[in-house]
Design a protein around this motif. Structure first.
Motif, PDB file in Angstrom:
ATOM      1  N   GLY A  38       0.784  -1.231   0.000  1.00 25.54           N
ATOM      2  CA  GLY A  38       0.000   0.000   0.000  1.00 25.54           C
ATOM      3  C   GLY A  38       0.815   1.280   0.000  1.00 25.54           C
ATOM      4  N   TYR A  39       2.122   1.190  -0.204  1.00 25.03           N
ATOM      5  CA  TYR A  39       2.968   2.391  -0.212  1.00 25.03           C
ATOM      6  C   TYR A  39       2.821   3.201  -1.496  1.00 25.03           C
ATOM      7  CZ  TYR A  39       5.315   0.020   3.679  1.00 25.03           C
ATOM      8  OH  TYR A  39       5.601  -0.627   4.850  1.00 25.03           O
ATOM      9  N   ILE A  40       2.491   2.524  -2.588  1.00 22.72           N
ATOM     10  CA  ILE A  40       2.252   3.223  -3.853  1.00 22.72           C
ATOM     11  C   ILE A  40       0.898   2.758  -4.391  1.00 22.72           C
ATOM     12  CG2 ILE A  40       4.661   3.710  -4.454  1.00 22.72           C
ATOM     13  CD1 ILE A  40       4.739   1.229  -6.187  1.00 22.72           C
ATOM     14  N   PRO A  41       0.144   3.664  -5.052  1.00 24.75           N
ATOM     15  CA  PRO A  41      -1.239   3.345  -5.429  1.00 24.75           C
ATOM     16  C   PRO A  41      -1.394   2.313  -6.535  1.00 24.75           C
ATOM     17  CG  PRO A  41      -0.625   5.520  -6.237  1.00 24.75           C
ATOM     18  CD  PRO A  41       0.512   5.038  -5.373  1.00 24.75           C
ATOM     19  N   PHE A  42      -0.382   2.152  -7.387  1.00 22.45           N
ATOM     20  CA  PHE A  42      -0.460   1.148  -8.436  1.00 22.45           C
ATOM     21  C   PHE A  42       0.953   0.685  -8.769  1.00 22.45           C
ATOM     22  CE2 PHE A  42      -0.273   5.244 -10.505  1.00 22.45           C
ATOM     23  CZ  PHE A  42       0.693   5.072 -11.479  1.00 22.45           C
ATOM     24  N   TYR A  43       1.022  -0.387  -9.487  1.00 17.87           N
ATOM     25  CA  TYR A  43       2.297  -1.001  -9.863  1.00 17.87           C
ATOM     26  C   TYR A  43       2.592  -0.643 -11.309  1.00 17.87           C
ATOM     27  CZ  TYR A  43       5.468  -4.696 -11.330  1.00 17.87           C
ATOM     28  OH  TYR A  43       6.521  -5.382 -11.859  1.00 17.87           O
ATOM     29  N   GLU A  44       3.823  -0.185 -11.565  1.00 20.21           N
ATOM     30  CA  GLU A  44       4.259   0.077 -12.937  1.00 20.21           C
ATOM     31  C   GLU A  44       5.749  -0.200 -13.016  1.00 20.21           C
ATOM     32  OE1 GLU A  44       2.911   3.514 -15.417  1.00 20.21           O
ATOM     33  OE2 GLU A  44       5.031   4.055 -15.217  1.00 20.21           O
ATOM     34  N   SER A  45       6.147  -0.983 -14.025  1.00 19.74           N
ATOM     35  CA  SER A  45       7.557  -1.320 -14.165  1.00 19.74           C
ATOM     36  C   SER A  45       7.846  -1.793 -15.585  1.00 19.74           C
ATOM     37  CB  SER A  45       7.917  -2.441 -13.176  1.00 19.74           C
ATOM     38  OG  SER A  45       9.294  -2.710 -13.222  1.00 19.74           O
ATOM     39  N   GLU A  46       9.078  -1.538 -16.027  1.00 23.71           N
ATOM     40  CA  GLU A  46       9.572  -2.067 -17.297  1.00 23.71           C
ATOM     41  C   GLU A  46      10.594  -3.139 -16.958  1.00 23.71           C
ATOM     42  OE1 GLU A  46      11.273   1.112 -19.587  1.00 23.71           O
ATOM     43  OE2 GLU A  46       9.344   2.092 -19.877  1.00 23.71           O
ATOM     44  N   PHE A  47      10.448  -4.307 -17.587  1.00 19.34           N
ATOM     45  CA  PHE A  47      11.389  -5.395 -17.332  1.00 19.34           C
ATOM     46  C   PHE A  47      11.316  -6.409 -18.461  1.00 19.34           C
ATOM     47  CE2 PHE A  47       7.416  -6.173 -15.150  1.00 19.34           C
ATOM     48  CZ  PHE A  47       7.089  -7.480 -15.475  1.00 19.34           C
ATOM     49  N   ARG A  48      12.240  -7.367 -18.422  1.00 20.01           N
ATOM     50  CA  ARG A  48      12.299  -8.391 -19.465  1.00 20.01           C
ATOM     51  C   ARG A  48      11.688  -9.695 -18.955  1.00 20.01           C
ATOM     52  NH1 ARG A  48      18.541  -7.240 -19.855  1.00 20.01           N
ATOM     53  NH2 ARG A  48      17.967  -6.669 -17.748  1.00 20.01           N
ATOM     54  N   LEU A  49      10.983 -10.360 -19.872  1.00 15.29           N
ATOM     55  CA  LEU A  49      10.418 -11.681 -19.598  1.00 15.29           C
ATOM     56  C   LEU A  49      10.936 -12.665 -20.642  1.00 15.29           C
ATOM     57  CD1 LEU A  49       6.661 -10.838 -18.861  1.00 15.29           C
ATOM     58  CD2 LEU A  49       8.371 -11.651 -17.224  1.00 15.29           C
ATOM     59  N   LYS A  50      11.165 -13.891 -20.210  1.00 20.37           N
ATOM     60  CA  LYS A  50      11.650 -14.933 -21.117  1.00 20.37           C
ATOM     61  C   LYS A  50      10.487 -15.497 -21.920  1.00 20.37           C
ATOM     62  CE  LYS A  50      15.020 -17.703 -20.114  1.00 20.37           C
ATOM     63  NZ  LYS A  50      15.893 -18.760 -19.597  1.00 20.37           N
ATOM     64  N   THR A  51      10.687 -15.591 -23.218  1.00 16.38           N
ATOM     65  CA  THR A  51       9.662 -16.153 -24.094  1.00 16.38           C
ATOM     66  C   THR A  51       9.816 -17.675 -24.137  1.00 16.38           C
ATOM     67  OG1 THR A  51      11.018 -16.067 -26.094  1.00 16.38           O
ATOM     68  CG2 THR A  51       9.727 -14.080 -25.533  1.00 16.38           C
ATOM     69  N   LYS A  52       8.862 -18.320 -24.741  1.00 19.86           N
ATOM     70  CA  LYS A  52       8.924 -19.773 -24.878  1.00 19.86           C
ATOM     71  C   LYS A  52      10.139 -20.183 -25.704  1.00 19.86           C
ATOM     72  CE  LYS A  52       6.177 -23.797 -26.046  1.00 19.86           C
ATOM     73  NZ  LYS A  52       4.853 -24.289 -26.394  1.00 19.86           N
ATOM     74  N   SER A  53      10.567 -19.314 -26.642  1.00 19.68           N
ATOM     75  CA  SER A  53      11.737 -19.620 -27.483  1.00 19.68           C
ATOM     76  C   SER A  53      13.045 -19.149 -26.842  1.00 19.68           C
ATOM     77  CB  SER A  53      11.562 -18.977 -28.861  1.00 19.68           C
ATOM     78  OG  SER A  53      11.458 -17.570 -28.731  1.00 19.68           O
ATOM     79  N   ASN A  54      13.018 -18.872 -25.531  1.00 15.48           N
ATOM     80  CA  ASN A  54      14.194 -18.471 -24.746  1.00 15.48           C
ATOM     81  C   ASN A  54      14.799 -17.131 -25.159  1.00 15.48           C
ATOM     82  OD1 ASN A  54      14.299 -20.563 -22.829  1.00 15.48           O
ATOM     83  ND2 ASN A  54      15.165 -21.932 -24.375  1.00 15.48           N
ATOM     84  N   GLU A  55      13.980 -16.262 -25.735  1.00 16.50           N
ATOM     85  CA  GLU A  55      14.407 -14.896 -26.013  1.00 16.50           C
ATOM     86  C   GLU A  55      13.860 -14.011 -24.895  1.00 16.50           C
ATOM     87  OE1 GLU A  55      14.483 -14.474 -30.732  1.00 16.50           O
ATOM     88  OE2 GLU A  55      12.508 -14.946 -29.924  1.00 16.50           O
ATOM     89  N   TRP A  56      14.331 -12.772 -24.848  1.00 10.87           N
ATOM     90  CA  TRP A  56      13.842 -11.835 -23.841  1.00 10.87           C
ATOM     91  C   TRP A  56      13.012 -10.759 -24.519  1.00 10.87           C
ATOM     92  CZ3 TRP A  56      14.187 -13.319 -19.020  1.00 10.87           C
ATOM     93  CH2 TRP A  56      15.205 -14.192 -18.644  1.00 10.87           C
ATOM     94  N   LYS A  57      11.846 -10.505 -23.957  1.00 10.75           N
ATOM     95  CA  LYS A  57      10.990  -9.423 -24.439  1.00 10.75           C
ATOM     96  C   LYS A  57      10.853  -8.408 -23.314  1.00 10.75           C
ATOM     97  CE  LYS A  57       8.233 -11.230 -28.091  1.00 10.75           C
ATOM     98  NZ  LYS A  57       7.073 -10.949 -28.869  1.00 10.75           N
ATOM     99  N   TRP A  58      10.945  -7.154 -23.683  1.00 10.36           N
ATOM    100  CA  TRP A  58      10.696  -6.079 -22.734  1.00 10.36           C
ATOM    101  C   TRP A  58       9.192  -5.868 -22.619  1.00 10.36           C
ATOM    102  CZ3 TRP A  58      13.726  -3.455 -19.435  1.00 10.36           C
ATOM    103  CH2 TRP A  58      15.091  -3.512 -19.608  1.00 10.36           C
ATOM    104  N   VAL A  59       8.728  -5.706 -21.391  1.00 17.12           N
ATOM    105  CA  VAL A  59       7.315  -5.414 -21.165  1.00 17.12           C
ATOM    106  C   VAL A  59       7.174  -4.197 -20.250  1.00 17.12           C
ATOM    107  CG1 VAL A  59       6.532  -7.793 -21.473  1.00 17.12           C
ATOM    108  CG2 VAL A  59       7.089  -6.981 -19.194  1.00 17.12           C
ATOM    109  N   LEU A  60       6.092  -3.493 -20.460  1.00 16.36           N
ATOM    110  CA  LEU A  60       5.683  -2.434 -19.541  1.00 16.36           C
ATOM    111  C   LEU A  60       4.486  -3.000 -18.796  1.00 16.36           C
ATOM    112  CD1 LEU A  60       5.607   0.419 -18.375  1.00 16.36           C
ATOM    113  CD2 LEU A  60       4.273   1.105 -20.379  1.00 16.36           C
ATOM    114  N   ALA A  61       4.652  -3.169 -17.497  1.00 17.87           N
ATOM    115  CA  ALA A  61       3.592  -3.769 -16.686  1.00 17.87           C
ATOM    116  C   ALA A  61       2.899  -2.698 -15.851  1.00 17.87           C
ATOM    117  CB  ALA A  61       4.178  -4.839 -15.765  1.00 17.87           C
ATOM    118  N   HIS A  62       1.572  -2.766 -15.842  1.00 18.12           N
ATOM    119  CA  HIS A  62       0.742  -1.921 -14.981  1.00 18.12           C
ATOM    120  C   HIS A  62      -0.139  -2.858 -14.182  1.00 18.12           C
ATOM    121  CE1 HIS A  62       1.529   1.109 -18.173  1.00 18.12           C
ATOM    122  NE2 HIS A  62       1.573   1.903 -17.139  1.00 18.12           N
ATOM    123  N   GLY A  63      -0.313  -2.591 -12.908  1.00 17.14           N
ATOM    124  CA  GLY A  63      -1.195  -3.432 -12.109  1.00 17.14           C
ATOM    125  C   GLY A  63      -1.705  -2.697 -10.886  1.00 17.14           C
TER     126      GLY A  63
END
Length: 138
Positions: A38-63
């Protein structure tokens, strides 16, 4: 977006957490925990996720936590992930281009300094030659 079928990843954060790039993991978890506490009202971050083909994709996540239990602990979070891989590639290209321009600018300044030094040496040599010519004439 990552190439997985719906039944290949469980619909919970711990499944997704395993796909986060090791270099991004600590930062992502810190931001998420700040939101969950509860310290910040929402979640936002840019990070990399591993794809099924073992590559990295950058994502912008909001939650955002949308449901709490009777003790105020988060029960459910909803959000989105947007693929920003191309944006990140463009950003990196622009950074490299800016570095190249800075390097060229520094090289140009160095060349200008060398040229100024050579001009100064030529002026000194010219004065010596003129002095020698006058001495010879006298």
């Amino acid at each position: 977006m990552l190439g997985y079928a719906g039944d290949e990843i469980e619909p919970n954060f711990s499944s997704l957490e395993k796909l986060i790039h090791p270099d991004d993991h600590k930062r992502v978890m810190e931001i998420l925990n700040q939101h969950l506490k509860g310290y910040i009202p929402f979640y936002e971050s840019e990070f990399r996720l591993k794809t099924k083909s073992n590559e990295w994709k950058w994502v912008l996540a909001h939650g955002k936590v949308v449901e709490l239990d009777k003790y105020g602990k988060p029960l459910r979070v909803t959000g989105t992930h947007m693929d920003i891989t191309e944006h990140k590639r463009t950003e990196e290209s622009l950074k490299k281009y800016a570095q190249d321009i800075q390097g060229a600018k520094e090289a140009q300044e160095e060349n200008a300094n060398r040229l100024a030094h050579l001009i100064n040496e030529l002026e000194v040599s010219k004065r010596h030659a003129e002095k020698a010519t006058r001495a010879k004439s006298e």
